[in-house]
Scaffold this motif. Structure first.
Motif, PDB file in Angstrom:
ATOM      1  N   GLU A  44       0.902  -1.186  -0.121  1.00 47.93           N
ATOM      2  CA  GLU A  44       0.383  -0.455   0.117  1.00 47.93           C
ATOM      3  C   GLU A  44       0.169   1.094  -0.082  1.00 47.93           C
ATOM      4  O   GLU A  44       1.149   2.150  -0.807  1.00 47.93           O
ATOM      5  N   LEU A  45       1.665   1.204   0.755  1.00 49.90           N
ATOM      6  CA  LEU A  45       3.075   2.370   1.331  1.00 49.90           C
ATOM      7  C   LEU A  45       3.809   2.732  -1.068  1.00 49.90           C
ATOM      8  O   LEU A  45       3.826   3.804  -0.929  1.00 49.90           O
ATOM      9  N   VAL A  46       4.247   1.467  -0.750  1.00 53.11           N
ATOM     10  CA  VAL A  46       4.501   1.402  -2.696  1.00 53.11           C
ATOM     11  C   VAL A  46       3.404   2.386  -3.140  1.00 53.11           C
ATOM     12  O   VAL A  46       4.094   3.059  -3.815  1.00 53.11           O
ATOM     13  N   LEU A  47       2.462   1.619  -3.441  1.00 50.89           N
ATOM     14  CA  LEU A  47       1.827   1.655  -4.672  1.00 50.89           C
ATOM     15  C   LEU A  47       1.154   2.938  -4.457  1.00 50.89           C
ATOM     16  O   LEU A  47       1.314   4.116  -5.126  1.00 50.89           O
ATOM     17  N   GLU A  48       0.968   4.289  -3.651  1.00 50.03           N
ATOM     18  CA  GLU A  48       0.661   5.585  -2.696  1.00 50.03           C
ATOM     19  C   GLU A  48       1.951   6.538  -3.107  1.00 50.03           C
ATOM     20  O   GLU A  48       1.773   7.516  -4.026  1.00 50.03           O
ATOM     21  N   PHE A  49       3.272   6.067  -3.088  1.00 47.62           N
ATOM     22  CA  PHE A  49       4.315   6.479  -2.987  1.00 47.62           C
ATOM     23  C   PHE A  49       4.850   7.221  -4.572  1.00 47.62           C
ATOM     24  O   PHE A  49       4.812   8.318  -5.391  1.00 47.62           O
ATOM     25  N   TYR A  50       4.310   5.692  -5.114  1.00 47.89           N
ATOM     26  CA  TYR A  50       3.955   5.976  -6.880  1.00 47.89           C
ATOM     27  C   TYR A  50       2.723   6.621  -7.610  1.00 47.89           C
ATOM     28  O   TYR A  50       3.017   7.244  -8.691  1.00 47.89           O
ATOM     29  N   ASN A  51       2.040   6.637  -6.847  1.00 48.74           N
ATOM     30  CA  ASN A  51       0.278   7.083  -7.275  1.00 48.74           C
ATOM     31  C   ASN A  51       0.912   8.666  -7.677  1.00 48.74           C
ATOM     32  O   ASN A  51       0.531   9.393  -8.314  1.00 48.74           O
TER      33      ASN A  51
END
Ligand code: OAD
Length: 230
Positions: free
Chosen positions: A47-54
């Motif tokens: 979730e954190l990784v997706l949030e960063f790239y989002n």
């Protein structure tokens, strides 16, 4: 036509409003690479990784190319230009450049977390938990993380070896193998570096440093090349 190879980094997109990584106020000051840009980070907290790239994708969608990107398009009038970019944004494409190789991947694409060959274009900024590839596995950003292979390097090296002119713009040359491309170019060809900061580069022949921001330095160099080299 002479072959111009351009290696770009985050600095060329800075004046389009996208943060660089290692400048003061850069992304790696706010985020830890190990939390968002490694396979281990993905295993720990998707979730954190997706949030960063989002967030990166949202900004990239909103950003517009600046005079630096646009000047590289003009060079195509008289040169065979290939851009090798470390950037995951799509500003070179938005500007209209014809040949762009993304060695660190593309933020506007997703890939299967199991099979990197399953790649899908994205048009929305949000990639969510639950979005899956055709084999039923979670999608991740189509970017190269630290510790992962850089498959486009072979093609990038081959092209750089054949360059008649090399232009390096807005990269701290800290990340390998991308930074090694400057050593791959033939010693005798003219090389230009456009970056407002002094970089620690040694042993590179025929290197001219244009110590300016991309929006000024790239149009200036493009003018010279369009007048002088043909
Ligand atoms: P860096 O943040 O390391 O370096 C940015 C460079 O751009 C610096 O040399 C700045 O002086 C320069 N710069 C800043 N503003 C500029 C401007 N307006 N015009 C021209 N230059 C300017 O970014 P990169 O070298 O691109 O990889 O970083 C390389 C890789 O490290 C990235 O692709 C990313 C990152 O971690 C991965 O995530 C795998």
């Amino acid at each position: 036509m002479k072959k111009v190879v351009v290696l770009t980094g985050a600095g060329i997109s800075a004046e389009s409003g996208l943060k660089t990584f290692r400048d003061s106020g850069g992304l790696w000051e706010k985020y830890d690479i190990n939390d968002v840009a490694t396979p281990e980070a993905w295993d720990r907290n998707q979730e954190l990784v997706l949030e960063f790239y989002n967030a990166r994708r949202k900004q990239a969608i909103e950003a517009l190319p600046n005079p630096g990107h646009l000047a590289l398009v003009e060079l195509e009038e008289k040169y065979n230009v290939t851009i090798i970019t470390q950037n995951i944004d799509n500003l070179h494409e938005k500007a209209g450049s014809s040949n762009v190789i993304h060695i660190h991947g593309e933020i506007m694409k997703a890939q299967s977390s199991i099979n990197p060959e399953f790649v899908y274009p994205l048009d929305d900024w949000k990639l969510n938990i639950g979005q899956k590839c055709e084999a039923g596995y979670q999608l991740r950003p189509n970017v190269v993380w630290f510790g992962e292979p850089v498959p486009m390097m072979i093609q990038a090296s081959e092209i750089t070896t054949k360059a008649d002119i090399l232009i390096v713009i807005g990269t701290s040359l800290n990340v390998y193998p991308a930074a090694g491309l400057i050593d791959v170019a033939k010693a005798e060809i003219p090389k230009y570096l456009i970056d407002p900061q002094e970089l620690n580069i040694i042993g590179i022949n025929n290197l001219t440093h244009i110590k300016k921001k991309a929006s000024k330095g790239v149009p200036q160099l493009a003018d010279i090349l369009l007048r002088e080299y043909n």
